[in-house]
Write an enzyme that holds these catalytic residues in place. Structure first.
Site, PDB file in Angstrom:
ATOM      1  N   GLU A  34     -10.358 -18.795 127.078  1.00 21.97           N
ATOM      2  CA  GLU A  34     -10.700 -17.556 126.362  1.00 21.97           C
ATOM      3  C   GLU A  34     -11.243 -17.798 124.957  1.00 21.97           C
ATOM      4  O   GLU A  34     -10.922 -17.090 124.008  1.00 21.97           O
ATOM      5  CB  GLU A  34      -9.490 -16.614 126.309  1.00 21.97           C
ATOM      6  N   GLY A  35     -12.029 -18.859 124.861  1.00 24.64           N
ATOM      7  CA  GLY A  35     -12.682 -19.123 123.580  1.00 24.64           C
ATOM      8  C   GLY A  35     -11.748 -19.694 122.529  1.00 24.64           C
ATOM      9  O   GLY A  35     -12.126 -19.835 121.372  1.00 24.64           O
ATOM     10  N   ALA A  36     -10.538 -20.055 122.925  1.00 24.66           N
ATOM     11  CA  ALA A  36      -9.569 -20.528 121.931  1.00 24.66           C
ATOM     12  C   ALA A  36      -9.638 -22.042 121.727  1.00 24.66           C
ATOM     13  O   ALA A  36      -9.050 -22.551 120.779  1.00 24.66           O
ATOM     14  CB  ALA A  36      -8.154 -20.134 122.355  1.00 24.66           C
ATOM     15  N   LEU A  37     -10.320 -22.763 122.605  1.00 23.43           N
ATOM     16  CA  LEU A  37     -10.357 -24.223 122.472  1.00 23.43           C
ATOM     17  C   LEU A  37     -11.764 -24.777 122.291  1.00 23.43           C
ATOM     18  O   LEU A  37     -11.966 -25.755 121.615  1.00 23.43           O
ATOM     19  CB  LEU A  37      -9.747 -24.882 123.725  1.00 23.43           C
ATOM     20  N   ASN A  38     -12.709 -24.154 122.951  1.00 20.71           N
ATOM     21  CA  ASN A  38     -14.070 -24.704 122.906  1.00 20.71           C
ATOM     22  C   ASN A  38     -15.075 -23.642 123.355  1.00 20.71           C
ATOM     23  O   ASN A  38     -14.683 -22.604 123.861  1.00 20.71           O
ATOM     24  CB  ASN A  38     -14.188 -25.954 123.796  1.00 20.71           C
ATOM     25  N   PHE A  39     -16.347 -23.931 123.123  1.00 25.20           N
ATOM     26  CA  PHE A  39     -17.413 -22.990 123.491  1.00 25.20           C
ATOM     27  C   PHE A  39     -18.168 -23.556 124.685  1.00 25.20           C
ATOM     28  O   PHE A  39     -18.782 -24.619 124.611  1.00 25.20           O
ATOM     29  CB  PHE A  39     -18.371 -22.786 122.310  1.00 25.20           C
ATOM     30  N   ILE A  40     -18.133 -22.821 125.790  1.00 26.81           N
ATOM     31  CA  ILE A  40     -18.785 -23.276 127.024  1.00 26.81           C
ATOM     32  C   ILE A  40     -20.285 -23.005 126.920  1.00 26.81           C
ATOM     33  O   ILE A  40     -20.698 -21.878 126.622  1.00 26.81           O
ATOM     34  CB  ILE A  40     -18.206 -22.493 128.229  1.00 26.81           C
ATOM     35  N   TYR A  70      -2.277  -5.176 141.225  1.00 29.93           N
ATOM     36  CA  TYR A  70      -3.171  -4.662 140.199  1.00 29.93           C
ATOM     37  C   TYR A  70      -2.738  -3.228 139.918  1.00 29.93           C
ATOM     38  O   TYR A  70      -2.931  -2.348 140.750  1.00 29.93           O
ATOM     39  CB  TYR A  70      -4.566  -4.724 140.802  1.00 29.93           C
TER      40      TYR A  70
HETATM   41  C1  FAD Z   1     -15.662  -2.477 134.838  1.00 30.22           C
HETATM   42  C2  FAD Z   1     -15.096  -3.857 134.702  1.00 30.22           C
HETATM   43  C3  FAD Z   1     -14.616  -4.492 135.835  1.00 30.22           C
HETATM   44  C4  FAD Z   1     -14.088  -5.778 135.735  1.00 30.22           C
HETATM   45  N1  FAD Z   1     -13.695  -6.407 136.878  1.00 30.22           N
HETATM   46  C5  FAD Z   1     -13.284  -7.682 136.815  1.00 30.22           C
HETATM   47  C6  FAD Z   1     -12.946  -8.387 138.014  1.00 30.22           C
HETATM   48  O1  FAD Z   1     -13.023  -7.863 139.132  1.00 30.22           O
HETATM   49  N2  FAD Z   1     -12.551  -9.673 137.888  1.00 30.22           N
HETATM   50  C7  FAD Z   1     -12.498 -10.284 136.669  1.00 30.22           C
HETATM   51  O2  FAD Z   1     -12.140 -11.453 136.619  1.00 30.22           O
HETATM   52  N3  FAD Z   1     -12.779  -9.622 135.533  1.00 30.22           N
HETATM   53  C8  FAD Z   1     -13.183  -8.360 135.567  1.00 30.22           C
HETATM   54  N4  FAD Z   1     -13.509  -7.705 134.411  1.00 30.22           N
HETATM   55  C9  FAD Z   1     -13.329  -8.365 133.123  1.00 30.22           C
HETATM   56  C10 FAD Z   1     -14.550  -9.173 132.620  1.00 30.22           C
HETATM   57  O3  FAD Z   1     -15.725  -8.715 133.195  1.00 30.22           O
HETATM   58  C11 FAD Z   1     -14.359 -10.647 132.943  1.00 30.22           C
HETATM   59  O4  FAD Z   1     -13.287 -11.137 132.183  1.00 30.22           O
HETATM   60  C12 FAD Z   1     -15.590 -11.512 132.655  1.00 30.22           C
HETATM   61  O5  FAD Z   1     -15.321 -12.803 133.151  1.00 30.22           O
HETATM   62  C13 FAD Z   1     -15.936 -11.618 131.192  1.00 30.22           C
HETATM   63  O6  FAD Z   1     -17.215 -12.198 131.086  1.00 30.22           O
HETATM   64  P1  FAD Z   1     -18.147 -11.856 129.840  1.00 30.22           P
HETATM   65  O7  FAD Z   1     -19.365 -12.715 129.930  1.00 30.22           O
HETATM   66  O8  FAD Z   1     -18.382 -10.408 129.734  1.00 30.22           O
HETATM   67  O9  FAD Z   1     -17.220 -12.390 128.653  1.00 30.22           O
HETATM   68  P2  FAD Z   1     -16.947 -11.760 127.213  1.00 30.22           P
HETATM   69  O10 FAD Z   1     -16.459 -10.371 127.330  1.00 30.22           O
HETATM   70  O11 FAD Z   1     -18.115 -11.977 126.342  1.00 30.22           O
HETATM   71  O12 FAD Z   1     -15.752 -12.706 126.722  1.00 30.22           O
HETATM   72  C14 FAD Z   1     -14.535 -12.731 127.414  1.00 30.22           C
HETATM   73  C15 FAD Z   1     -13.626 -13.815 126.827  1.00 30.22           C
HETATM   74  O13 FAD Z   1     -14.185 -15.099 127.048  1.00 30.22           O
HETATM   75  C16 FAD Z   1     -14.470 -15.768 125.828  1.00 30.22           C
HETATM   76  N5  FAD Z   1     -15.810 -16.354 125.959  1.00 30.22           N
HETATM   77  C17 FAD Z   1     -16.965 -15.704 126.266  1.00 30.22           C
HETATM   78  N6  FAD Z   1     -17.987 -16.582 126.329  1.00 30.22           N
HETATM   79  C18 FAD Z   1     -17.470 -17.798 126.057  1.00 30.22           C
HETATM   80  C19 FAD Z   1     -18.027 -19.102 125.961  1.00 30.22           C
HETATM   81  N7  FAD Z   1     -19.334 -19.316 126.148  1.00 30.22           N
HETATM   82  N8  FAD Z   1     -17.196 -20.129 125.672  1.00 30.22           N
HETATM   83  C20 FAD Z   1     -15.874 -19.920 125.464  1.00 30.22           C
HETATM   84  N9  FAD Z   1     -15.293 -18.718 125.525  1.00 30.22           N
HETATM   85  C21 FAD Z   1     -16.085 -17.661 125.827  1.00 30.22           C
HETATM   86  C22 FAD Z   1     -14.433 -14.684 124.755  1.00 30.22           C
HETATM   87  O14 FAD Z   1     -14.028 -15.210 123.502  1.00 30.22           O
HETATM   88  C23 FAD Z   1     -13.414 -13.705 125.328  1.00 30.22           C
HETATM   89  O15 FAD Z   1     -12.106 -14.126 125.020  1.00 30.22           O
HETATM   90  C24 FAD Z   1     -14.018  -6.415 134.471  1.00 30.22           C
HETATM   91  C25 FAD Z   1     -14.506  -5.766 133.333  1.00 30.22           C
HETATM   92  C26 FAD Z   1     -15.051  -4.511 133.446  1.00 30.22           C
HETATM   93  C27 FAD Z   1     -15.584  -3.862 132.211  1.00 30.22           C
END
Ligand code: FAD
Length: 481
Positions: free
Chosen positions: A210-216, A396
């Site tokens: 969750e972005g707490a250790l490194n940037f992917i 859930y």
């Molecule tokens: C309507 C809806 C439905 C959803 N359904 C699901 C589902 O079915 N399953 C599921 O798993 N999730 C679901 N989610 C949650 C979300 O979509 C997921 O967690 C998704 O993986 C986040 O991806 P993102 O690119 O939007 O990340 P972001 O929202 O941009 O970031 C999420 C987290 O990851 C970290 N992060 C982002 N990019 C990087 C990077 N490059 N390096 C390191 N850390 C990073 C951020 O700091 C943050 O903590 C849902 C969300 C919504 C709004």
């Protein structure tokens, strides 16, 4: 000495150029929180410190420079890609943070059919890769509801899981290799091999961090052959959750792997399937894969369900229609914003996992306590199981409640206490937090709860591989370059 906001901004302008350092007020506001604060955002309330800037690196080398500068100057970094986070993972709680937005790194780098791999930059949207693969007869097998929104950096960082997980697993089962940048600016790669046995699998320092250790910056995932023509759909109405969980257990433990295996309680069933659920629980399966496998999985589902007597099958087409409309895109998010503003009803979810023997008790105990202890007026309080494993399943919890107080106070009034009850009841019976979308702001607390003293193992990992340490050094051969 701490840098001022202005110094931070001008340093990043120097590193990336002014057009990739965004400081306009609305962008900063929008980047100070995620959907955990969605009600506040809808009502224009921004309670957290605004970041100093949103910076947009375009290459891993630029990410390295961005992180290195932050590291040397004590600037808090919040990585971001698709911005669909729901658990507070994007909150800029530290003054003068920078949000590092990787969404511009959005190239599909390679689709390697021979080795069944796809390599993408962190800003590639899952739906874009999936569409491209389907055109040539392949699939990622990944289908979180946020498929049109989520991008690969976030998908890996949140340990995401999708609706076809019983067959394909979560992202942890799909990720083969990764490139990631550490705070000191070091760019590390874990290569793409079918299996490794060299010590603990350090991909797991990346997955779910969750972005707490490194940037992917780059991700390589497995791909699978795509056989939509063989899909078989099954839907059943049941009188209670207990029977449904027993059926799920039987299907999975007999060794069948439908891609979809979901069970909705009466309330949640009414919400999703009002047109046919008839106030009963809804059990759904999709069997897919090569035809003989899909057919055998389907036949087994039918046989197993028939041994439970009280299940009534609904038309396959009803389930197929549901299957064809699984995802939320930007327009759905907009619709939700309008709906919340008009109805003052907010919806949220919390997901946990438990072994087969405890999951039903976790479910009933948590719902009973929420009903008794939370004064909210619920338009939906229910749950479903959506990912099943050999040892158990997840639950859930879904809750839609009336915001009957100042919307800016809503989150602390209802959402947190509801989530706390679910967590307490889960941990009491030996289950775990299992938000498919990450644990976000609860990360530190849950890590300690989940791993307890085994966190020590993580701390000693480095020492264990130190050639001068005390544990089983064996014979150490220098690597020949
Ligand atoms: C309507 C809806 C439905 C959803 N359904 C699901 C589902 O079915 N399953 C599921 O798993 N999730 C679901 N989610 C949650 C979300 O979509 C997921 O967690 C998704 O993986 C986040 O991806 P993102 O690119 O939007 O990340 P972001 O929202 O941009 O970031 C999420 C987290 O990851 C970290 N992060 C982002 N990019 C990087 C990077 N490059 N390096 C390191 N850390 C990073 C951020 O700091 C943050 O903590 C849902 C969300 C919504 C709004």
């Amino acid at each position: 000495m701490r840098l001022t906001r202005e110094q931070i901004v001008s340093a990043y302008v120097e590193i990336l150029g002014s057009e990739r350092v965004i400081t306009d007020e609305q962008t900063l506001k929008d980047n100070s929180a995620d959907r955990y604060y969605k009600v506040e955002n809808i009502f224009g309330i921004y309670a957290l410190p605004l970041p100093a800037a949103v910076v947009k690196p375009g290459t891993p080398q630029e990410v390295a420079r961005v992180l290195k500068f932050a590291n040397e100057n004590g600037i808090n970094v919040v990585p971001k890609t698709g911005g669909s986070a729901t658990e507070g993972g994007l909150e800029t709680v530290v003054e003068d943070s920078i949000v590092v937005d990787g969404s511009g790194m959005n190239q599909i780098l390679n689709i390697d059919i021979a080795n069944m791999l796809a390599t993408v930059q962190c800003g590639v949207c899952l739906e874009d890769l999936e569409n491209e693969l389907r055109e040539i007869g392949y699939t990622t097998g990944h289908s979180p509801q946020s498929k049109p929104l989520a991008q690969y950096g976030g998908l890996v960082a949140t340990r995401s899981i999708g609706q076809f997980s019983t067959l394909y697993g979560g992202i942890e089962d799909m990720l083969v290799g990764v490139e990631t940048v550490f705070p000191n600016g070091e760019i590390c790669r874990i290569k793409n091999v079918p299996r490794r046995a060299a010590g603990p699998d350090i991909r797991h320092l990346v997955i779910g961090n969750e972005g707490a250790l490194n940037f992917i910056t780059e991700v390589t995932v497995k791909i699978f052959r795509y056989y939509p023509e063989n899909n078989k759909f099954y839907g059943y109405l049941l009188n209670d959750m207990k029977t449904g969980l027993e059926i799920l257990r039987e299907v999975i433990t007999q060794g069948y792997r439908p891609s979809v295996a979901r069970l909705y309680d009466k309330e949640d069933g009414l919400y999703h399937f009002r047109h046919f659920s008839d106030g009963r629980c809804v059990l759904i399966f999709v069997a897919e894969g090569p035809k003989p496998i899909a057919d055998a999985t389907g036949a087994a589902i039918e046989e197993i369900v028939s041994t439970f007597g009280s299940a009534d099958r609904v038309e396959d087409k009803l389930i197929e229609d549901w299957f064809d409309n699984l995802n939320w895109d930007v327009s759905k998010i907009e619709e939700e914003r309008v709906e919340i503003r008009e109805t003052l009803i907010n919806g949220f979810t919390t997901e946990i996992s438990g072994n087969w023997s405890v999951i039903h008790d976790i479910y009933t105990n948590a719902l009973a306590r929420i009903r008794n202890e939370i004064s909210a007026e619920f338009s939906l309080l229910g749950g479903h199981s959506s990912h099943s494993y050999l040892n158990g399943t997840n639950m859930y919890f879904v809750y839609y409640y009336k915001i009957d107080v100042d919307p800016t106070e809503e989150r602390s009034t209802y959402h947190d206490p509801i989530q706390n009850i679910i967590v307490e009841e889960t941990l009491k019976l030996g289950g775990s937090m299992c938000h498919h979308h990450g644990v976000g702001k609860h990360r530190t607390h849950f890590l300690a709860e989940e791993y307890g003293s085994s966190l020590y193992m993580l701390e000693t990992l480095k020492a264990a591989f130190d050639p001068n340490g005390i544990m089983n050094r064996g014979t150490i051969f220098p690597l020949k370059k």
